[in-house]
Design an enzyme around this catalytic site. Structure first.
Site, PDB file in Angstrom:
ATOM      1  N   HIS A 238       0.794  -1.180   0.040  1.00 30.40           N
ATOM      2  CA  HIS A 238      -0.178  -0.113  -0.061  1.00 30.40           C
ATOM      3  C   HIS A 238       0.923   1.295   0.091  1.00 30.40           C
ATOM      4  O   HIS A 238       0.688   2.273  -0.807  1.00 30.40           O
ATOM      5  CB  HIS A 238      -0.970   0.097   1.217  1.00 30.40           C
ATOM      6  CG  HIS A 238      -2.386  -0.877   1.012  1.00 30.40           C
ATOM      7  ND1 HIS A 238      -3.094  -0.223   0.205  1.00 30.40           N
ATOM      8  CD2 HIS A 238      -2.609  -1.899   1.526  1.00 30.40           C
ATOM      9  CE1 HIS A 238      -3.929  -1.359  -0.067  1.00 30.40           C
ATOM     10  NE2 HIS A 238      -3.674  -2.182   1.061  1.00 30.40           N
ATOM     11  N   GLU A 239       1.962   1.416   0.719  1.00 26.82           N
ATOM     12  CA  GLU A 239       2.972   2.580   0.950  1.00 26.82           C
ATOM     13  C   GLU A 239       3.676   2.574  -0.370  1.00 26.82           C
ATOM     14  O   GLU A 239       3.777   3.864  -0.560  1.00 26.82           O
ATOM     15  CB  GLU A 239       3.744   2.361   2.142  1.00 26.82           C
ATOM     16  CG  GLU A 239       3.275   2.200   3.414  1.00 26.82           C
ATOM     17  CD  GLU A 239       2.535   3.359   3.641  1.00 26.82           C
ATOM     18  OE1 GLU A 239       2.870   4.586   3.468  1.00 26.82           O
ATOM     19  OE2 GLU A 239       1.261   3.447   4.153  1.00 26.82           O
ATOM     20  N   ASN A 352       1.993 -19.036 -17.687  1.00 31.58           N
ATOM     21  CA  ASN A 352       3.236 -19.663 -17.467  1.00 31.58           C
ATOM     22  C   ASN A 352       3.503 -20.843 -18.632  1.00 31.58           C
ATOM     23  O   ASN A 352       4.571 -20.827 -19.247  1.00 31.58           O
ATOM     24  CB  ASN A 352       3.314 -20.339 -16.228  1.00 31.58           C
ATOM     25  CG  ASN A 352       3.644 -19.400 -15.119  1.00 31.58           C
ATOM     26  OD1 ASN A 352       3.887 -18.219 -15.316  1.00 31.58           O
ATOM     27  ND2 ASN A 352       3.160 -19.894 -13.729  1.00 31.58           N
TER      28      ASN A 352
HETATM   29  N1  LIG Z   1       5.056 -24.183 -17.018  1.00 29.19           N
HETATM   30  C1  LIG Z   1       6.115 -23.917 -16.457  1.00 29.19           C
HETATM   31  N2  LIG Z   1       7.553 -24.505 -17.067  1.00 29.19           N
HETATM   32  C2  LIG Z   1       8.558 -24.369 -16.441  1.00 29.19           C
HETATM   33  N3  LIG Z   1       8.761 -23.535 -15.310  1.00 29.19           N
HETATM   34  C3  LIG Z   1       7.515 -22.732 -15.019  1.00 29.19           C
HETATM   35  C4  LIG Z   1       6.380 -22.994 -15.461  1.00 29.19           C
HETATM   36  N4  LIG Z   1       5.484 -22.404 -14.555  1.00 29.19           N
HETATM   37  C5  LIG Z   1       6.297 -21.960 -13.811  1.00 29.19           C
HETATM   38  N5  LIG Z   1       7.423 -21.998 -13.906  1.00 29.19           N
HETATM   39  C6  LIG Z   1       8.673 -21.617 -13.106  1.00 29.19           C
HETATM   40  O1  LIG Z   1       7.921 -21.366 -11.804  1.00 29.19           O
HETATM   41  C7  LIG Z   1       8.347 -19.899 -11.371  1.00 29.19           C
HETATM   42  C8  LIG Z   1       7.266 -19.209 -10.620  1.00 29.19           C
HETATM   43  O2  LIG Z   1       6.175 -19.121 -11.500  1.00 29.19           O
HETATM   44  P1  LIG Z   1       5.075 -17.708 -11.182  1.00 29.19           P
HETATM   45  O3  LIG Z   1       4.874 -17.878  -9.990  1.00 29.19           O
HETATM   46  O4  LIG Z   1       3.791 -17.628 -12.269  1.00 29.19           O
HETATM   47  O5  LIG Z   1       6.147 -16.696 -11.797  1.00 29.19           O
HETATM   48  P2  LIG Z   1       6.595 -15.770 -12.705  1.00 29.19           P
HETATM   49  O6  LIG Z   1       6.303 -14.676 -12.462  1.00 29.19           O
HETATM   50  O7  LIG Z   1       7.955 -15.872 -12.807  1.00 29.19           O
HETATM   51  O8  LIG Z   1       5.837 -16.423 -13.926  1.00 29.19           O
HETATM   52  C9  LIG Z   1       8.685 -19.201 -12.590  1.00 29.19           C
HETATM   53  O9  LIG Z   1       9.524 -18.299 -12.445  1.00 29.19           O
HETATM   54  C10 LIG Z   1       9.341 -20.203 -13.495  1.00 29.19           C
HETATM   55  O10 LIG Z   1      10.887 -20.437 -13.154  1.00 29.19           O
HETATM   56 MG   LIG Z   2       3.950 -16.528 -14.014  1.00 32.67          MG
END
Ligand SMILES: Nc1ncnc2c1ncn2[C@@H]1O[C@H](COP(=O)(O)OP(=O)(O)O)[C@@H](O)[C@H]1O
Ligand SMILES: [Mg+2]
Length: 455
Positions: A238-239, A352
């Protein structure tokens, strides 16, 4: 679930019954001592009676014997008889059953005793004060045994039943606190940090009471810690909003005064500010979900619609990487909850998949409903996640090192948000590497409020 209860209960009960059996066996194998004592007591009584009878016979003849036998019968219900050595009956009765005893008693000189049916028979050779030899016989009614075999069974059944009840209560006393402690642990681990094991158990002075006190203490510390962390996260996000807003205002002003060459630099600043803004928005969302106990403003959510829309949106992004999103099956199903949260959960997972899938591959999605659960599966053909990291990717800010190096854009909040959102709906998210490569993420939420395919 009740296996500990059952184990303790059955063991206690079995042991009690075994002890009962052992004691019974001990007393039934040992009766010799009892019998020997009884035999000795009976023998001495018989000797006394016989001597008295011989004395009466010597002194007062047949009337003496008659009187004495009547007294004996009146006092101790003994039927006695007296014969002389030749077998002539002098008084009382000599039952048929004593005949073999008499033959023996004549030679041994000690009381011969025989237990038969309801009587104890005895015969003894004795000599009166005048030197005459007599044969004394007695038939003593045995005390009626207390109950027949039927009553014995009933008694055993009663004993087993009573010991069963005692064992049941004891087991209840021992296991109830453990079960309640387990319930509290479950609640705690499912995110209800205010869960405590009952105050009544805390008052117990035994080890279990100590355990409960320790548990509650631990839960308190945990709650304080997590709450402070959540408050920190919320406050910080928030800040950060207001300086960011001021930054944007300043950026606008700077743009007006900047020359042409300086514009790309300002564009970059704007892009970064926008990223930061998004990240803060995500953080605020996350913090809100951490403290919520259920989805905000729940309503009926048509899951198949959400999945279809997300797939369509992602298709556009995927095409830029030469990929395609395939929605294999989308059964009509719905749940109860917040559509925005559920959409963001599915969206984060699919994005992702699109981002990490190898160029030219496909992202396979499906929605299925059975057993009261709706299951969304998203499978990509990318590198997957190292096995050691697979549970950690759902933590805020957690990114696999390669993603961090690659500057792939995210802050590692996407999956954390997805996981919280799904958990608020009573569901789960799991990630699993596929043998052929790639990652499969499974979202499961309880299917509620009617289900197109399964009635
Ligand atoms: N489908 C995927 N295949 C490979 N690595 C993945 C996949 N989904 C997520 N990751 C890994 O998990 C981490 C966390 O995912 P997420 O929480 O969505 O963060 P980001 O903002 O990096 O996408 C990612 O940085 C990536 O390294
Ligand atoms: Mg992501």
């Amino acid at each position: 679930m009740r296996s500990l209860f059952l184990k303790i209960f059955l063991w206690f009960w079995a042991i009690q019954v075994l002890i009962g059996l052992a004691m019974f066996a001990y007393w039934s194998i040992q009766p010799e001592t009892v019998q020997t004592r009884w035999h000795a007591a009976t023998s001495s009584a018989i000797s006394m009676y016989s001597q008295a009878a011989a004395e009466e016979a010597d002194r007062y003849g047949e009337t003496g014997i008659k009187n004495y036998f009547e007294r004996l019968k009146g006092i101790s219900r003994i039927q006695a008889g007296l014969e002389d050595e030749s077998g002539k009956l002098l008084g009382g009765v000599v039952p048929e059953q004593t005949r073999p005893l008499i033959t023996e008693a004549k030679t041994t000189g000690v009381p011969e005793i025989l237990v038969k049916e309801d009587f104890t028979y005895a015969a003894i050779r004795t000599t009166g004060p005048a030197g005459k030899t007599y044969i004394f016989v007695a038939a003593m009614p045995r005390p009626a045994p207390r109950g027949g075999p039927q009553t014995q069974y009933v008694r055993w059944a009663m004993a087993i039943l009573i010991s069963g009840i005692i064992c049941y209560l004891l087991t209840l006393y021992l296991t109830r606190p453990i079960l309640r402690l387990r319930d509290a642990t479950h609640e705690l681990s499912s995110g209800h940090l205010s869960a405590r094991a009952g105050a009544d158990m805390e008052r117990r002075r035994d080890e279990i009471g100590g355990l409960v006190r320790d548990f509650n203490h631990m839960a308190e510390r945990l709650e304080a810690l997590v709450t402070s962390q959540q408050t920190l996260l919320r406050d910080i996000s928030h800040e950060l909003r207001s300086p960011l807003a001021r930054l944007n205002v300043a950026l606008g002003l700077a743009r007006q005064r900047a020359s042409e060459q300086e514009q790309p630099m300002l564009d970059r600043i704007e892009l970064e500010a926008e990223r930061m803004n998004q990240m803060i928005g995500q953080l605020i969302n996350l913090a809100r979900m951490e403290t919520a106990s259920g989805p905000p403003q729940p309503s009926r959510v048509q899951l198949d619609e959400i999945v279809r829309e997300v797939a369509d949106d992602a298709e556009f992004e995927a095409q830029q990487r030469n990929c395609s999103v395939k929605l294999d099956a989308a059964q009509t199903c719905s749940t109860e909850g917040n559509p925005d949260l559920l959409r963001s959960a599915v969206e984060n997972v699919v994005r992702n998949a699109v981002r990490y899938s190898s160029p030219g591959s496909s992202i396979d999605m499906s929605l299925k409903s059975d057993d009261g659960w709706a299951t969304v599966e998203v499978r990509d053909h990318g590198p997957g996640i190292p096995e050691a990291d697979i549970d950690r990717v759902f933590r805020p800010f957690y990114r696999v090192a390669t993603a961090r190096d690659r500057e792939s854009g995210g802050a590692g909040l996407g999956l954390a948000i997805a996981e919280r959102a799904v958990r608020l709906h009573g569901g789960t998210v799991t990630a699993e590497n596929q043998k052929e490569g790639g990652l499969k993420v499974t979202i499961r939420v309880p299917a509620k409020g009617g289900n197109g395919n399964h009635g």
